[in-house]
Design an enzyme around this catalytic site. Structure first.
Site, short mmCIF file in Angstrom:
data_model
loop_
_atom_site.label_atom_id
_atom_site.label_comp_id
_atom_site.label_asym_id
_atom_site.label_seq_id
_atom_site.Cartn_x
_atom_site.Cartn_y
_atom_site.Cartn_z
N LYS A 22 0.84 -1.21 0.00
CA LYS A 22 0.00 0.00 0.00
C LYS A 22 0.87 1.25 0.00
CE LYS A 22 -1.74 1.54 4.10
NZ LYS A 22 -1.38 2.95 4.39
N ASN A 23 1.84 1.28 0.90
CA ASN A 23 2.60 2.52 1.08
C ASN A 23 3.62 2.76 -0.04
OD1 ASN A 23 1.09 3.06 3.28
ND2 ASN A 23 2.67 2.59 4.80
N ARG A 93 -4.12 10.70 4.53
CA ARG A 93 -3.07 11.72 4.58
C ARG A 93 -2.07 11.61 3.44
NH1 ARG A 93 -2.35 14.46 9.18
NH2 ARG A 93 -0.20 14.68 8.49
N CYS A 117 -5.15 13.19 13.18
CA CYS A 117 -4.89 11.80 12.84
C CYS A 117 -4.83 10.98 14.13
CB CYS A 117 -3.54 11.72 12.12
SG CYS A 117 -3.04 10.06 11.75
N ARG A 122 0.67 14.93 13.06
CA ARG A 122 1.43 14.59 11.83
C ARG A 122 1.58 15.85 10.97
NH1 ARG A 122 -0.86 9.05 9.43
NH2 ARG A 122 0.99 9.21 8.11
N ASP A 309 4.91 0.82 12.02
CA ASP A 309 3.67 0.20 11.52
C ASP A 309 3.50 -1.24 12.01
OD1 ASP A 309 2.99 2.52 10.25
OD2 ASP A 309 3.67 1.89 8.27
N VAL A 331 8.92 7.11 16.44
CA VAL A 331 8.49 7.74 15.19
C VAL A 331 7.22 8.55 15.43
CG1 VAL A 331 7.83 7.38 12.79
CG2 VAL A 331 9.60 5.93 13.82
N ARG A 401 -8.64 -0.43 5.18
CA ARG A 401 -7.79 0.57 4.53
C ARG A 401 -6.45 -0.03 4.10
NH1 ARG A 401 -6.26 5.03 8.15
NH2 ARG A 401 -5.01 5.36 6.33
N1 EPU Z 1 7.14 14.75 10.58
C1 EPU Z 1 7.34 16.08 10.85
N2 EPU Z 1 7.16 16.99 9.83
C2 EPU Z 1 6.81 16.61 8.57
C3 EPU Z 1 6.62 15.23 8.30
C4 EPU Z 1 6.79 14.32 9.33
O1 EPU Z 1 7.68 16.46 11.96
O2 EPU Z 1 6.67 17.47 7.70
C5 EPU Z 1 7.31 13.76 11.65
C6 EPU Z 1 6.02 12.97 11.93
O3 EPU Z 1 5.17 13.68 12.80
C7 EPU Z 1 6.57 11.70 12.53
C8 EPU Z 1 7.87 11.49 11.76
O4 EPU Z 1 8.21 12.77 11.21
O5 EPU Z 1 6.87 11.90 13.90
C9 EPU Z 1 7.80 10.47 10.65
O6 EPU Z 1 6.65 10.68 9.85
P1 EPU Z 1 6.64 10.39 8.29
O7 EPU Z 1 6.51 11.69 7.56
O8 EPU Z 1 7.78 9.51 7.92
O9 EPU Z 1 5.27 9.60 8.10
P2 EPU Z 1 4.37 9.64 6.81
O10 EPU Z 1 5.26 9.75 5.64
O11 EPU Z 1 3.27 10.61 6.97
C10 EPU Z 1 4.42 7.08 6.29
C11 EPU Z 1 3.45 5.93 6.21
C12 EPU Z 1 2.94 5.60 7.59
C13 EPU Z 1 4.14 5.23 8.46
C14 EPU Z 1 5.17 6.36 8.47
C15 EPU Z 1 6.43 6.03 9.22
C16 EPU Z 1 2.43 6.11 4.02
C17 EPU Z 1 1.23 6.36 3.23
N3 EPU Z 1 2.34 6.29 5.35
O12 EPU Z 1 3.72 8.19 6.83
O13 EPU Z 1 2.10 4.46 7.44
O14 EPU Z 1 3.73 4.95 9.77
O15 EPU Z 1 5.53 6.69 7.11
O16 EPU Z 1 7.04 4.91 8.68
O17 EPU Z 1 3.46 5.73 3.49
C18 EPU Z 1 0.31 3.03 7.94
O18 EPU Z 1 0.51 2.44 6.87
O19 EPU Z 1 -0.46 2.57 8.83
C19 EPU Z 1 0.98 4.29 8.21
C20 EPU Z 1 0.56 5.15 9.13
#
Ligand code: EPU
Length: 422
Positions: A22-23, A93, A117, A122, A309, A331, A401
């Site tokens: 998915k991701n 998101r 969220c 996030r 995850d 994380v 999802r």
């Molecule tokens: N963060 C910031 N600022 C930003 C972006 C992120 O401070 O602009 C922080 C977040 O708050 C968090 C950390 O950085 O503490 C990491 O977040 P990240 O941006 O890596 O998460 P994401 O890209 O929004 C993806 C996956 C998530 C998974 C995370 C971490 C997808 C669609 N989502 O989210 O997947 O948990 O990376 O590996 O790829 C899931 O599949 O259930 C899921 C939540």
């Protein structure tokens, strides 16, 4: 709204095919915006998040169809409405990752700020910082990010680290934007997750000039245009990890097909530490538990560390360990919505800031529980497989999802799960 009735305890055995990730699929679907024409994506799973992403792309002007063999065809010849609506982005998101491709292709994008969220705060500040570094003008209006780069984006050296390390979708967003920027971009502290590697490989197949793939330093030589692509996404390592825990928690034996262990070493390491056997076999592995569940400590981290995850799923497993374990979430420090629900099933958990102390119990006891987010609900299903009695999981839409018909895949392995629409 659907609910699950899960009869336990059961012992699972048999073999299961791991679906496409998915991701990995979500940003790769967004990447098709960059190349006008018809792209064909293989192994994109049939999940509600994928449908929501499809809806988002359709609103932009893309045409999407599923072929008889399941291939997803995205025709991005026309993009005439570069707007990511609140109604869609608030539900998923990952919708934020159309921002970079739209800016690169159209010179303008309006994307809703994602909002709240269940797994905690996030923010998208690092995404926006990256876009600004590439020369975009960004402001917020009525809850929308308005990004403009009428004369195109310009390559730059960008540091993408944040308080919790790298950002997965932030890296995806800036990486996609940089492919069509003028000159060279360097992303330092880039996310190294296999899903980012898959995206970068797909972009290169489209004609991008990305090097350093898989490392925290990505170099992107901007090109004038990209071509549509045919690409197969990687297997889902989080789904694989969830089935591994299902084998372990039921003292069963599962053969996972289409499962790449090389992106899962932190997970396999913890499983072996817990007393679970994981042996590579063919294009996957065999996961078995015969002895007791041993306690261990887990700290979630960006890749190649232990994935957040799978934190909830491992918490259930360690709830049945012979001793105490500590799980630290580095994380998403607030990603513990499952703690209260698992406690209703007699797990002995104590939350201390971003950590949970898991005192092993002999058995879990079935109870009605509430799914709060995707991975938390997977954890509740796992708990239901091991608990004595009938566990009722409410709000199953969360699990839909990210896991395709989970009950239809677990039941042939020995699970007893009934889906009911209420
Ligand atoms: N963060 C910031 N600022 C930003 C972006 C992120 O401070 O602009 C922080 C977040 O708050 C968090 C950390 O950085 O503490 C990491 O977040 P990240 O941006 O890596 O998460 P994401 O890209 O929004 C993806 C996956 C998530 C998974 C995370 C971490 C997808 C669609 N989502 O989210 O997947 O948990 O990376 O590996 O790829 C899931 O599949 O259930 C899921 C939540």
């Amino acid at each position: 709204m659907d609910i699950f009735h899960i009869e336990g305890p059961v012992q699972l055995s048999g073999s299961v095919n791991i679906n496409g990730s998915k991701n990995a699929s979500l940003p790769i679907m967004a990447a098709t915006i960059l190349a006008p024409g018809k792209s064909v994506l293989r192994a994109v799973p049939h999940l509600s998040d994928i449908s929501v992403c499809g809806k988002l792309l359709r609103q932009l002007g893309c045409k999407l169809t599923r072929g008889p063999d399941g291939d997803l065809c995205i025709d991005s010849t026309v993009i005439d409405n570069p707007v990511g609506e609140y109604e869609i982005v608030r539900r998923m998101r990952a919708g934020i990752c159309i921002l970079g491709p739209l800016l690169a292709r159209c010179g303008r994008a309006e994307v809703s700020m994602p909002g709240g969220c269940a797994i905690g705060d996030r923010p998208v500040n690092i995404h926006l910082r990256g876009m600004r570094e590439l020369g975009a003008k960004i402001h917020l209006k009525n809850g929308y990010i308005i990004a403009e780069a009428p004369n195109g984006l310009k390559g730059k050296d960008i540091f993408m680290g944040g308080p919790f390390g790298s950002t997965v979708l932030g890296t995806a967003n800036v990486l996609m934007a940089a492919t069509l920027a003028k000159g060279r971009t360097v992303i330092e502290s880039a996310a190294c997750e296999p899903e980012i590697t898959d995206l970068a490989n797909c972009l290169n197949k489209m004609g991008a000039g990305i090097t350093g793939i898989g490392s925290p330093r990505l170099t992107i030589e901007g090109v004038k245009e990209l071509q549509p692509v045919e690409f197969e996404v990687i297997p889902d390592r989080i789904e694989a990890g969830t089935f591994m825990v299902a084998a372990a928690i039921t003292a069963g034996e599962l053969r996972l097909r289409n499962c790449r262990l090389d992106g899962m070493m932190a997970v396999v390491d913890r499983l072996r530490n817990i007393g679970v056997t994981v042996d590579a076999e063919g294009d996957g592995c065999v996961v078995t538990r015969r002895g007791p569940i041993r306690p261990t400590n887990i700290t979630t981290q960006p890749y190649p560390g232990f994935p957040t995850d799978l934190q909830a799923q491992f918490m259930v497993l360690l709830s049945l360990a012979e001793g105490n374990s500590v799980i630290i979430e580095k994380v998403f420090p607030d990603r513990f919505m499952h703690v209260a629900e698992l406690s209703r099933m007699a797990a002995n958990l104590r939350k201390e800031g971003p950590a949970v102390i898991v005192a092993g119990v002999k058995t879990l006891i079935a109870a009605p529980v509430m799914a709060s987010d995707l991975r938390a609900s997977a954890a509740l299903v796992l708990a239901g497989l091991a608990a004595g009695g009938t566990t009722v999981v409410n709000r199953v839409y969360h699990i839909d999802r990210g896991y395709e018909k989970i009950e239809e895949r677990l039941n042939p392995l020995g699970a007893r799960i009934i889906r009911e629409s209420v």
